[in-house]
Design an enzyme around this catalytic site. Structure first.
Site, PDB file in Angstrom:
ATOM      1  N   SER A 126       3.129   2.857 -14.560  1.00 38.30           N
ATOM      2  CA  SER A 126       4.465   3.403 -14.495  1.00 38.30           C
ATOM      3  C   SER A 126       5.172   2.960 -15.833  1.00 38.30           C
ATOM      4  CB  SER A 126       5.174   2.997 -13.301  1.00 38.30           C
ATOM      5  OG  SER A 126       6.445   3.880 -13.152  1.00 38.30           O
TER       6      SER A 126
ATOM      7  N   ASP B 282       2.227  13.199  -8.848  1.00 35.86           N
ATOM      8  CA  ASP B 282       3.097  12.043  -8.924  1.00 35.86           C
ATOM      9  C   ASP B 282       4.259  12.472  -9.272  1.00 35.86           C
ATOM     10  OD1 ASP B 282       4.423   9.733 -10.134  1.00 35.86           O
ATOM     11  OD2 ASP B 282       2.269   9.141 -10.784  1.00 35.86           O
TER      12      ASP B 282
ATOM     13  N   HIS C 227       2.590   7.809  -6.549  1.00 36.31           N
ATOM     14  CA  HIS C 227       2.743   7.382  -7.841  1.00 36.31           C
ATOM     15  C   HIS C 227       1.619   6.505  -8.440  1.00 36.31           C
ATOM     16  CE1 HIS C 227       4.810   6.061 -11.431  1.00 36.31           C
ATOM     17  NE2 HIS C 227       5.455   5.184 -11.037  1.00 36.31           N
TER      18      HIS C 227
END
Length: 514
Positions: free
Chosen positions: A227, A453, A483
């Site tokens: 991320s 995602d 995610h």
């Protein structure tokens, strides 16, 4: 309102618990001290601090390997490397394989920005057992986070009120209230952490990682970023291309977008995840308890949120589930397909007037533990984003952008659009429109994008590959949900990542896993 782009691992770590200070401080003087020569004093890890999220000290890994913690001394201000220092909290688990097979340290950043790596890595340490055969697994609290000069803003009681506010104002009075609460929060950050706020940019954290690399004894930085950790890794590669070792980016931030474009992309991403959730619910053989069709599921959710705007329902006593809390709880549950069942249960209960499950999900998003204490993930998230992002938005600008955000997501559009005002009255100017991750000459970086995602939409992976430059980024696609990709358990993804990190085998660019 914090940007909800953070790692699946960190999100699950906090949610699983809910649903089932500084280490060395500022003020040290590093004059005449060579920080690259410092020796880390590894000791048994304490229980996570309140700022890190609380809980128990990490349990040993299977086989008995103990987690060890230490403090790395870094300059407070990298433009004055001989000046005051702060301490960064580190954690590691030593490699399990033969010493002659050890490659070095593999440094993890799990995202946020604002997530505590010291708290997150033990929660998922066993997921990286294959990688530990040849690496020491290492993570850290980046500056401003957890025990690493953690940013402090409002207290727990004030944060309860902050997260109960109406984050999607419908009229001028509500808009003024949102802006007033934002100014109050930002002023508290400046009052309680003003000395740190100018020094929590991603470029600062990247320089910290290069010092960390040297102190850990590695010629190259071997890295696993998830991320926001992909943005941090990209910035590191830009600043230190020759020092990049084997690196993987998973759940990839689009480095070419400014904050508005990123938030708009998230609106589309979370809407896609909600669409997929609704379709999955209706397709179940036992039927969907929250709607007869995918559109019916979404219409009922929209109706619930509209009702909550004026009539909150009981949540976690004594707090009530507001429209804002319900929206953040829904977003939290979309980080992983593993939590869709909790979303179904939470919606079912909310339709009957019980908001507890959705509020627990919201608490997870905001870093609130069951005892009412908050981690510093929200103060850190806002502080790092505001130090990084140059744009500042007015209420008039947000109102002009609402139609586009609503078109991207009827459910999340207003929520994410109004989040743009978070930095409007911030004490520190933002650094740039978007990060520079160009890294000519760097070793190959494996960039993994997930088509489903919600927080870092799939298109960001291709943008990262292009921005890193020719011969650096290697794209791998995972056709999945949630995610990130590696922690999904997909054998194809894990095989490609492990093959690169352990053997140096670069997969063919454009590889697709499903």
């Amino acid at each position: 309102m914090p940007n909800p782009s953070r790692s699946r691992a960190a999100a699950l770590a906090v949610a699983a618990v809910l649903l089932t200070s500084w280490v060395s401080g500022c003020g040290g003087d590093s004059e005449d001290e060579d920080l690259t020569a410092q020796k880390l004093d590894w000791k048994e890890c304490p229980a996570p601090s309140e700022a890190q999220g609380g809980g128990s000290a990490p349990s040993p890994l299977p086989g008995g390997t103990q987690w060890q913690c230490a403090t790395l001394k870094v300059p407070l201000d990298w433009s004055d490397p001989k000046g005051d220092t702060i301490g960064l909290a580190l954690i590691r688990a030593r490699a399990s394989g033969a010493p002659d097979r050890r490659i070095g340290s593999l440094v993890f950043n799990f995202g946020g920005p604002g997530g505590s790596g010291v708290a997150s890595l033990p929660a998922f340490g066993q997921d990286y057992a294959a990688l530990r055969t040849r690496y020491d697994l290492v993570s850290f609290d980046p500056r401003g986070v957890g025990r690493s000069a953690g940013v402090k803003c409002e207290n727990d009681q004030q944060l309860d009120r902050f997260f109960q506010q109406d984050a999607t104002p419908d009229d001028a009075a509500e808009q003024q209230e949102l802006l007033r609460n934002t100014r109050t929060f930002n002023a508290a950050c400046e009052k309680n952490s003003g000395r740190v706020l100018p020094h929590v940019r991603t470029t600062d954290a990247a320089r910290d990682m290069d010092l960390m690399r040297q102190v850990l004894g590695d010629d190259k930085l071997h890295y696993f970023g998830i991320s926001y950790g992909t943005e941090l890794g990209g910035v590191y590669a830009h600043l230190f291309p020759k020092n990049v070792g084997r690196a993987v980016f998973d759940g990839v931030v689009d480095p070419t977008q400014n904050v508005e474009q990123g938030s708009l992309g998230q609106a589309r991403g979370f809407q896609l995840a909600l669409d997929n959730f609704a379709e999955d619910c209706v397709a179940k053989a036992e039927g969907c308890p929250i709607g007869d069709s995918p559109q019916d599921v979404k219409d009922r959710i929209a109706g619930l949120l509209k009702d909550l705007d004026s009539k909150p329902i009981p949540g976690v006593f004594p707090r009530r589930l507001t429209q804002t809390a319900a929206t953040s709880g829904i977003a939290q549950s979309l980080y992983s397909k593993d939590f869709w069942e909790y979303l179904t249960e939470g919606l079912e209960q909310a339709y009957d007037g019980d908001g507890k499950v959705l509020m627990l999900l919201s608490d997870s998003m905001n870093g609130r533990s069951e005892n009412g204490q908050y981690s510093n993930i929200t103060p850190a998230n806002i502080s790092i984003n505001c130090a990084d992002d140059k744009p500042r938005y007015t209420a008039d600008q947000v109102r002009s952008k609402l139609p586009e955000f609503r078109a991207a997501s009827p459910l999340f559009g207003d929520y994410l659009a109004w989040g743009l005002v978070s930095c409007t009255d911030w004490a520190v100017p933002g650094a740039a429109e978007h990060p520079d991750v160009s890294a000519p000459g760097a070793a190959p970086i494996l960039v993994v994008g997930n088509t489903g995602d919600p927080a870092t939409p799939y298109e960001g992976a291709r943008a990262m590959v292009n921005a890193l430059g020719k011969g650096v980024g290697v794209e791998l696609t995972y056709k999945g949900q949630g995610h990130g990709a590696y922690d999904s358990g997909n054998k194809c993804v894990q095989g490609a990542v492990n093959g690169y990190l352990l053997q140096g085998t670069v997969p063919s660019t454009g590889t697709v896993c499903s």
